[in-house]
Scaffold this motif. Structure first.
Motif, PDB file in Angstrom:
ATOM      1  N   PRO A  84       1.025  -1.283  -0.157  1.00  0.00           N
ATOM      2  CA  PRO A  84       0.017  -0.075  -0.206  1.00  0.00           C
ATOM      3  C   PRO A  84       0.936   1.207  -0.087  1.00  0.00           C
ATOM      4  O   PRO A  84       1.914   1.327   0.775  1.00  0.00           O
ATOM      5  CB  PRO A  84      -0.908  -0.043   1.535  1.00  0.00           C
ATOM      6  N   SER A  85       0.588   2.229  -0.742  1.00  0.00           N
ATOM      7  CA  SER A  85       1.044   3.349  -0.880  1.00  0.00           C
ATOM      8  C   SER A  85       1.559   4.169   0.560  1.00  0.00           C
ATOM      9  O   SER A  85       0.398   4.274   1.121  1.00  0.00           O
ATOM     10  CB  SER A  85       0.390   4.569  -1.681  1.00  0.00           C
ATOM     11  N   ASP A  86       2.697   4.154   1.005  1.00  0.00           N
ATOM     12  CA  ASP A  86       2.896   4.695   2.334  1.00  0.00           C
ATOM     13  C   ASP A  86       4.421   5.148   2.360  1.00  0.00           C
ATOM     14  O   ASP A  86       5.297   4.720   1.527  1.00  0.00           O
ATOM     15  CB  ASP A  86       2.374   3.959   3.437  1.00  0.00           C
ATOM     16  N   LEU A  87       4.771   5.515   3.712  1.00  0.00           N
ATOM     17  CA  LEU A  87       6.209   5.587   4.134  1.00  0.00           C
ATOM     18  C   LEU A  87       6.725   4.327   4.953  1.00  0.00           C
ATOM     19  O   LEU A  87       5.868   4.332   5.862  1.00  0.00           O
ATOM     20  CB  LEU A  87       6.533   6.983   4.721  1.00  0.00           C
ATOM     21  N   TYR A  88       7.678   3.746   4.806  1.00  0.00           N
ATOM     22  CA  TYR A  88       8.160   2.670   5.498  1.00  0.00           C
ATOM     23  C   TYR A  88       9.462   2.764   5.845  1.00  0.00           C
ATOM     24  O   TYR A  88      10.505   3.138   5.078  1.00  0.00           O
ATOM     25  CB  TYR A  88       7.953   1.350   4.622  1.00  0.00           C
ATOM     26  N   GLY A  89       9.845   2.131   6.899  1.00  0.00           N
ATOM     27  CA  GLY A  89      11.480   2.094   7.280  1.00  0.00           C
ATOM     28  C   GLY A  89      11.665   0.618   7.317  1.00  0.00           C
ATOM     29  O   GLY A  89      11.049  -0.372   7.198  1.00  0.00           O
ATOM     30  N   TYR A  90      13.020   0.289   6.974  1.00  0.00           N
ATOM     31  CA  TYR A  90      13.403  -1.024   6.899  1.00  0.00           C
ATOM     32  C   TYR A  90      14.859  -0.975   7.065  1.00  0.00           C
ATOM     33  O   TYR A  90      15.743  -0.229   7.247  1.00  0.00           O
ATOM     34  CB  TYR A  90      12.912  -1.776   5.650  1.00  0.00           C
ATOM     35  N   SER A  91      15.251  -2.190   7.585  1.00  0.00           N
ATOM     36  CA  SER A  91      16.896  -2.427   7.707  1.00  0.00           C
ATOM     37  C   SER A  91      17.277  -3.630   7.055  1.00  0.00           C
ATOM     38  O   SER A  91      16.133  -4.486   6.667  1.00  0.00           O
ATOM     39  CB  SER A  91      17.059  -2.622   9.212  1.00  0.00           C
ATOM     40  N   VAL A  92      18.500  -4.165   7.049  1.00  0.00           N
ATOM     41  CA  VAL A  92      18.840  -5.403   6.375  1.00  0.00           C
ATOM     42  C   VAL A  92      19.688  -6.117   7.514  1.00  0.00           C
ATOM     43  O   VAL A  92      20.320  -5.567   8.294  1.00  0.00           O
ATOM     44  CB  VAL A  92      19.987  -5.319   5.234  1.00  0.00           C
ATOM     45  N   ILE A 333      -8.931  13.030  20.246  1.00  0.00           N
ATOM     46  CA  ILE A 333      -8.271  11.855  21.015  1.00  0.00           C
ATOM     47  C   ILE A 333      -8.115  10.845  19.877  1.00  0.00           C
ATOM     48  O   ILE A 333      -9.111  10.447  19.435  1.00  0.00           O
ATOM     49  CB  ILE A 333      -9.058  11.508  22.069  1.00  0.00           C
ATOM     50  N   GLY A 334      -6.819  10.243  19.429  1.00  0.00           N
ATOM     51  CA  GLY A 334      -6.857   9.184  18.657  1.00  0.00           C
ATOM     52  C   GLY A 334      -5.687   8.360  19.038  1.00  0.00           C
ATOM     53  O   GLY A 334      -4.782   8.382  19.874  1.00  0.00           O
ATOM     54  N   ILE A 335      -6.133   6.975  18.902  1.00  0.00           N
ATOM     55  CA  ILE A 335      -5.277   5.814  19.206  1.00  0.00           C
ATOM     56  C   ILE A 335      -5.638   4.563  18.593  1.00  0.00           C
ATOM     57  O   ILE A 335      -6.984   4.332  17.869  1.00  0.00           O
ATOM     58  CB  ILE A 335      -5.584   5.609  20.836  1.00  0.00           C
ATOM     59  N   GLY A 336      -4.777   3.696  18.322  1.00  0.00           N
ATOM     60  CA  GLY A 336      -4.837   2.697  17.621  1.00  0.00           C
ATOM     61  C   GLY A 336      -5.249   1.279  18.509  1.00  0.00           C
ATOM     62  O   GLY A 336      -5.064   1.381  19.375  1.00  0.00           O
ATOM     63  N   SER A 369       2.291   3.469  16.562  1.00  0.00           N
ATOM     64  CA  SER A 369       3.444   3.563  15.353  1.00  0.00           C
ATOM     65  C   SER A 369       3.369   5.079  14.691  1.00  0.00           C
ATOM     66  O   SER A 369       2.344   5.704  14.842  1.00  0.00           O
ATOM     67  CB  SER A 369       3.064   2.456  14.388  1.00  0.00           C
ATOM     68  N   TRP A 370       4.368   5.389  14.005  1.00  0.00           N
ATOM     69  CA  TRP A 370       4.455   6.445  13.416  1.00  0.00           C
ATOM     70  C   TRP A 370       3.564   6.408  11.988  1.00  0.00           C
ATOM     71  O   TRP A 370       3.131   7.660  11.645  1.00  0.00           O
ATOM     72  CB  TRP A 370       5.917   6.419  12.652  1.00  0.00           C
ATOM     73  N   THR A 371       3.292   5.318  11.779  1.00  0.00           N
ATOM     74  CA  THR A 371       2.278   5.232  10.455  1.00  0.00           C
ATOM     75  C   THR A 371       1.125   5.723  11.054  1.00  0.00           C
ATOM     76  O   THR A 371       0.414   6.716  10.251  1.00  0.00           O
ATOM     77  CB  THR A 371       1.990   3.545  10.114  1.00  0.00           C
ATOM     78  N   LEU A 377      -2.046  13.272  12.106  1.00  0.00           N
ATOM     79  CA  LEU A 377      -1.542  14.637  11.991  1.00  0.00           C
ATOM     80  C   LEU A 377      -2.318  14.961  10.751  1.00  0.00           C
ATOM     81  O   LEU A 377      -2.806  16.062  10.533  1.00  0.00           O
ATOM     82  CB  LEU A 377      -0.180  14.858  11.567  1.00  0.00           C
ATOM     83  N   THR A 378      -2.498  14.120   9.560  1.00  0.00           N
ATOM     84  CA  THR A 378      -3.099  14.555   8.145  1.00  0.00           C
ATOM     85  C   THR A 378      -4.676  14.631   8.576  1.00  0.00           C
ATOM     86  O   THR A 378      -5.393  15.234   7.770  1.00  0.00           O
ATOM     87  CB  THR A 378      -2.918  13.436   7.170  1.00  0.00           C
TER      88      THR A 378
END
Lengths: 387, 387
Positions: A84-92, A333-336, A369-371, A377-378
């Protein structure tokens, strides 16, 4: 010699402007990440002929390692499919050793870990990308805190057109980071400059100043930018939660109103924060009931874990009633659903319900999560500073 | 499971403010780099039990790999001894794969390579460190270029006290990067904010604004901050050298004079640049003889390698004479003895000697390196804007 050869070849083509010592880089050998136009999938690659196992670990793997496949030339590859279109973080992970993808220089820091950044094209990704729209300015600004007795750093976004000298006054969003974060968190992981530029350009969000202070009261500035020097490693510091930052907050508002062209009144001020920053947001707005017309808690750590209990966290129901006597135009107030702070947030909402205080509640998928925080924010931005 | 265990242990201690999803980090296991007080040496460490060979490569090894030593727990270690106080870059090679030291989050980007940063304590290191002195502000600022027909980004340093509203006007140093660099090079590798803060605090350097534009004419902004997106890798682009940036320079000066509190005249302007930026500096000052009273070439690429020859690089002797008719107060040329550009710089000085034009020449050790460019900056700063 194999590694040095292309280097000399390269410099021999550039005898004048690019002598050997200047250029540690040539073209990158591998493309990673690569966006595959035909099916919108993404391929990651890494050259490690000596490694027995190479894995990818990212937001898109739920943080679990997924094996890459090695070819005959020692290049490891993995097609992670169409995300899905988004910003992701990753490592190797190379034989268990976590590292950055060396073909991807776009990174973000979260406390003491660096991640590679990947933006999957599409509507959401575009929101987090630099596009051809008017751009605001991002500044590292130092202010003196009398309360904390030190110079401290904040990040300030001013929208496109701010410097046009037309005398226009701008509303201000104060945006607070969580535990382990600092004044760089919202620009680096939160993509504030991109989100604000893009949403202001659509006309759906008011041009505004965004002030992102450092909420760790004993800390002057982000690791690497404070006078502790580079031998001090970032860490999660519970002793950063003292109540002193929240108490000192009015001097930040004063500094901003004195140094920027602001709407210096309640209707021109919003405050929002994530996790510990949500706790700060609640306390600051509670103790300064005439300061903010817009308040937003993102996955807020409702109950403080303070070393020393301070007055700012006492008499909450009484102060909430005072705050809502001249009710803020928005209390969000927002929460997952998977957030470990859900129970504390439920209790807080129960308290507000008992007191008959109005708020908007937004329950999202996912957790802490930052997601989610970028999403929240948006969601709130178009609601701010509407007349 | 071994990697996941400490994570749950950690979160169980922090049930309220630090739920699992927020914290990908705990305390770092290893200290690297570590400064050893007794003998002022420095130790680097890396955990890689599966690796057959781990090496360090840095400014302090002349870019050559030096082997680390493995202990029984799979921790590799190397004491790199007592180095002269300075700022150094380094990387780690794990079985030949270049990576960052995962225990050191302080990094700097040079085009498409990331390096770890190490500051060795002492006088020189202090100059490149954030100390308890008044701090200037660093901003990413976008301007519109009519000449290049795009919005473009620059980095602007304003000194401590700039925003104090006392109407004071500040002189401006325009500071240009080299090939492969961008508007982030002088702040990231050049340590401009730290150097300026520290030298202004001593009283030996005038408070000044430092403007660091992007000198790659087809590029809006640094990689990752332009609208090319994150799938485009940084590279060395010879086609960035077009002459168009140099020609467009007066609009940058105009933008700065219109938006900042500047001494908007020759006596309040300096220009300096490294390598390609030295070539730009020479051409810009040559073609705008009334613009700058201070000119400094750092390891300058004297002879342009342009795709299309432009008027700005023609008739140099004639223009030099005009420039020196109302001579700049300083014309400074610095280069390292081992620099591949030495011959071209010698020829340029011969030309200036033949024309009888005064300049200051500084020949240093070393070659085409950031060590020299940071040095040159610290040498010229006290000479600027003296009355």
């Amino acid at each position: 010699m194999k590694k040095i050869l292309p280097f000399f070849l390269f410099t021999s083509l550039l005898p004048i402007v690019a002598p050997a010592q200047q250029i540690p880089w040539g073209e990158m050998k591998l493309k990673s990440p690569e966006y595959n136009e035909p099916d919108s999938s993404i391929t990651l690659r890494l050259e490690a002929p000596e490694a027995a196992k190479v894995q990818i670990k990212g937001d898109f793997t739920n943080g679990l390692p997924v094996d890459m496949n090695k070819d005959a030339n020692g290049i490891w590859e993995l097609n992670i499919g169409k995300l899905p279109s988004d910003l992701y973080g990753y490592s190797v992970l190379v034989d268990g050793l976590q590292m950055l993808d060396p073909s991807n220089v776009y990174i973000m820091r979260d406390n003491n870990v660096l991640f590679n950044m990947l933006i999957v094209p599409g509507e959401r990704g575009r929101l987090f990308s630099t596009n051809n729209v008017p751009h605001g300015s991002v500044a590292n600004v130092w202010y003196h805190s009398d309360a904390l007795n030190m110079d401290r750093r904040m990040t300030v976004y001013t929208p496109a057109g701010y410097n046009s000298g037309n005398g226009k006054r701008y509303p201000v969003l104060y945006l607070l980071h969580g535990l382990g974060g600092d004044e760089e968190a919202w620009t680096e992981r939160g993509r504030v400059p991109q989100i604000l530029d893009n949403m202001i350009a659509t006309g759906k969000v008011e041009p505004m100043i965004v002030v992102m202070p450092n909420g760790n009261s004993p800390q002057q500035a982000a690791p690497g930018s404070n006078s502790d020097g580079l031998f001090v490693q970032p860490t999660s510091r519970l002793d950063y939660i003292t109540g002193a930052f929240e108490s000192s907050f009015p001097e930040i508002v004063k500094f901003i109103d004195e140094n920027y062209s602001t709407v210096a009144e309640k209707s021109g001020r919003a405050i929002a924060g994530l996790s510990m920053g949500g706790m700060h947001t609640r306390a600051i707005s509670l103790n300064n009931p005439e300061m903010f017309d817009y308040v937003a808690l993102f996955s807020a750590a409702i109950n403080p874990t303070l070393r020393n209990q301070t007055e700012i966290y006492e008499n909450v129901p009484y102060k909430l009633k005072i705050q809502f006597n001249n009710a803020p135009k928005m209390y969000w107030i927002g929460i997952g659903r998977k957030d470990g702070l859900m129970e504390a947030n439920d209790k807080n909402r129960e308290l507000m319900d008992q007191l008959g205080l109005p708020y908007t509640y937004y329950e999202s998928e996912g957790g802490h999560s930052w997601t989610n925080w970028r999403d929240y924010l948006t969601i709130i931005l178009p609601k701010l500073f509407k007349r």
